[in-house]
Design a protein around this motif. Structure first.
Motif, short mmCIF file in Angstrom:
data_model
loop_
_atom_site.label_atom_id
_atom_site.label_comp_id
_atom_site.label_asym_id
_atom_site.label_seq_id
_atom_site.Cartn_x
_atom_site.Cartn_y
_atom_site.Cartn_z
N UNK A 82 -0.05 -5.00 14.42
CA UNK A 82 -0.99 -6.12 14.40
C UNK A 82 -2.32 -5.71 13.79
N UNK A 83 -2.82 -4.56 14.17
CA UNK A 83 -4.10 -4.09 13.63
C UNK A 83 -4.03 -3.90 12.12
N UNK A 84 -2.89 -3.43 11.64
CA UNK A 84 -2.75 -3.13 10.22
C UNK A 84 -2.50 -4.37 9.37
N UNK A 85 -1.82 -5.37 9.94
CA UNK A 85 -1.34 -6.49 9.12
C UNK A 85 -1.93 -7.85 9.46
N UNK A 86 -2.70 -7.95 10.54
CA UNK A 86 -3.22 -9.25 10.93
C UNK A 86 -4.49 -9.63 10.18
N UNK A 87 -5.20 -8.65 9.64
CA UNK A 87 -6.42 -8.97 8.92
C UNK A 87 -6.09 -9.66 7.60
N UNK A 88 -7.07 -10.41 7.11
CA UNK A 88 -6.86 -11.15 5.87
C UNK A 88 -6.73 -10.20 4.69
N UNK A 89 -5.83 -10.51 3.82
CA UNK A 89 -5.67 -9.77 2.56
C UNK A 89 -5.35 -10.78 1.47
#
Length: 479
Positions: A82-89
């Motif tokens: 979650x920490x690695x992939x939940x942020x906007x990209x």
């Protein structure tokens, strides 16, 4: 472009046209968007295990070790996801280019949403398959199906991460294996950002190979040529370069042809070339006429019909809004050729957007603008002919044709105003020929000369057709 890449573009484009393609996306497609790779995702967890993640080659084992050490508690592993992939990209250029191609099937081992989000930005209806229950349903009117065979970030507890997950995969997620095997048989895959270390994919490829020993479909993968890394010894570099050669050779067992690039930017160039060549199969014809001087209406109608026929006969798809006075003639000629040969369906050869004529003028103007934007976006080449209308009792240049030229330029479509046909087309041709570097960067010197020659008046309009078709053929890569 390297010869091997040029051959790929030609072959894959043919499959695109037939609707037989699929993409398999690995982590390497998402990393440039700002997401971490597996090694970086597991780095904080490896510290809990007193392991140096940089020395580990089996990252799935590291994930399993952490779950084992946590008493089978996966909470920290899920939190790392979650920490690695939940942020906007933001999607990369490669994502955006893939979304422009007529690919209806995507497979990925990634958990992020970049693929589906980019497809939706293009206005496509996406059917997501990330869990077994979803495999049994079909989203109505879908344009694209995205199979997320290792799960989705929205359900980190179901993500395929550890050795346990991989060992149970064939039983717990069997429908994915069945569907992937079917697609590998009937579609030509392009593997992007994928290292071919996934045991699930290897199992499926092996099954396909065993069942189709002589008639396997050709697939492609793009690798970056192994280069020496900073601080790497000559012996280590030689080892990794030799290993890449062996991997490439081994993939031939599964009929996967590896294309080597020196820099990742070449992948973007390759996809851009695919998009350009696919879009250039479709030519948008912008044309209107109220005043038919000096040739007369019968000659102009005959020219338009023959041009529509010639383009279809040469394998070009025509998009048109049926411009006043001439658009119907282009459509008629094209339709007659489609019906005569029956080689393609009407929808495969023609994109039609008749402009509505009744209603509030303000609302109509807005609707026409939307129509123009949408239909021009389907083409890669825009052809401009004639372009005049009646206003206050006088013949004036058609502002609709001029607007379509502006839209085509905004959408980076190749513009070909045929000045010999007069009116707005003549004005636009003078503009384009006067500054070719600005308006026609896609044309080489010879093609620019041909376009300039097409600006000279001719008493015989039909004499323009062969050079117009030849110019389009060159842009399409047919000559």
């Amino acid at each position: 472009m390297k010869p091997a890449l040029e051959r790929f573009v030609v072959d894959y484009l043919a499959e695109l046209v037939e609707g037989n393609t699929a993409i398999f996306a690995g982590a390497g497609l998402s990393v440039p968007a700002g997401y971490v790779d597996w090694r970086e995702l597991l780095r904080p967890l490896s510290k809990d295990l007193d392991l140096n993640i940089d020395l580990e080659s089996d990252l799935v084992a590291v994930a399993q070790f952490h779950v084992n050490a946590s008493g089978q508690n996966r909470h920290k592993l899920h939190k790392a996801l979650l920490d690695a992939l939940s942020r906007d990209a933001k999607p990369t250029d490669n994502h955006r280019l893939l979304a422009q191609l007529p690919i209806t099937t995507f497979w990925t081992t990634n958990y992020d949403k970049l693929i589906e989000d980019t497809l939706r930005e293009r206005g496509k209806i996406v059917d997501i398959k990330s869990s077994v229950p979803q495999m049994a349903t079909t989203r109505p009117h879908r344009d694209v199906t995205v199979y997320k065979m290792h799960g989705d970030i929205d359900r980190p507890n179901e993500a395929v991460v550890t050795k346990d997950d991989y060992e149970r995969y064939s039983k717990q997620r069997e429908p994915f294996i069945t569907a992937l095997a079917g697609d590998l048989i009937k579609r030509t895959f392009l593997f992007l950002g994928f290292s071919f270390t996934d045991p699930n994919l290897e199992h499926v490829l092996s099954q396909v190979r065993l069942n189709f020993t002589t008639d396997q479909r050709q697939h492609y993968a793009i690798f970056r040529s192994r280069s020496k890394q900073p601080g790497e010894t000559d012996d280590d570099f030689a080892h990794y370069r030799a290993r890449q050669i062996h991997v490439i050779e081994d993939l031939k067992r599964f009929n996967v042809k590896v294309l080597l690039v020196d820099e990742y930017s070449e992948i973007t160039d390759l996809l851009a070339e695919l998009v350009n060549r696919y879009r250039r199969r479709t030519v948008f014809v912008s044309a209107s006429a109220f005043n038919f001087d000096p040739w007369g209406q019968p000659a102009i109608i005959e020219f338009a019909q023959e041009l529509g026929r010639a383009l279809i006969a040469d394998g070009t798809r025509i998009a048109t809004g049926l411009g006043a006075g001439i658009g119907d003639a282009i459509f008629t000629g094209a339709l007659r050729e489609v019906m005569r040969t029956k080689a393609i369906g009407i929808e495969d050869g023609l994109v039609l957007r008749p402009f509505p004529q009744s209603g509030d003028p303000t609302e109509l103007a807005s609707l026409w603008e939307d129509y123009r934007q949408e239909i021009i976006s389907q083409a890669g080449i825009a052809l401009f002919l004639f372009g005049n209308k009646l206003k206050d009792g006088h013949t004036v240049p058609a502002d609709g044709v001029v607007r379509e030229f502006e839209i085509a330029r905004d959408q980076t479509i190749v513009v070909l105003p045929i000045g010999a046909t007069g009116s707005a087309a003549q004005t636009l041709a003078t503009l384009v020929i006067g500054d070719p570097d600005k308006f026609t960067p896609e044309l080489d010197g010879a093609s620019r000369g041909h376009l300039a020659a097409l600006a000279s008046h001719t008493p015989d309009l039909k004499s323009l057709i062969p050079p117009i078709v030849e110019l389009i053929r060159k842009l399409q890569g047919k000559v």
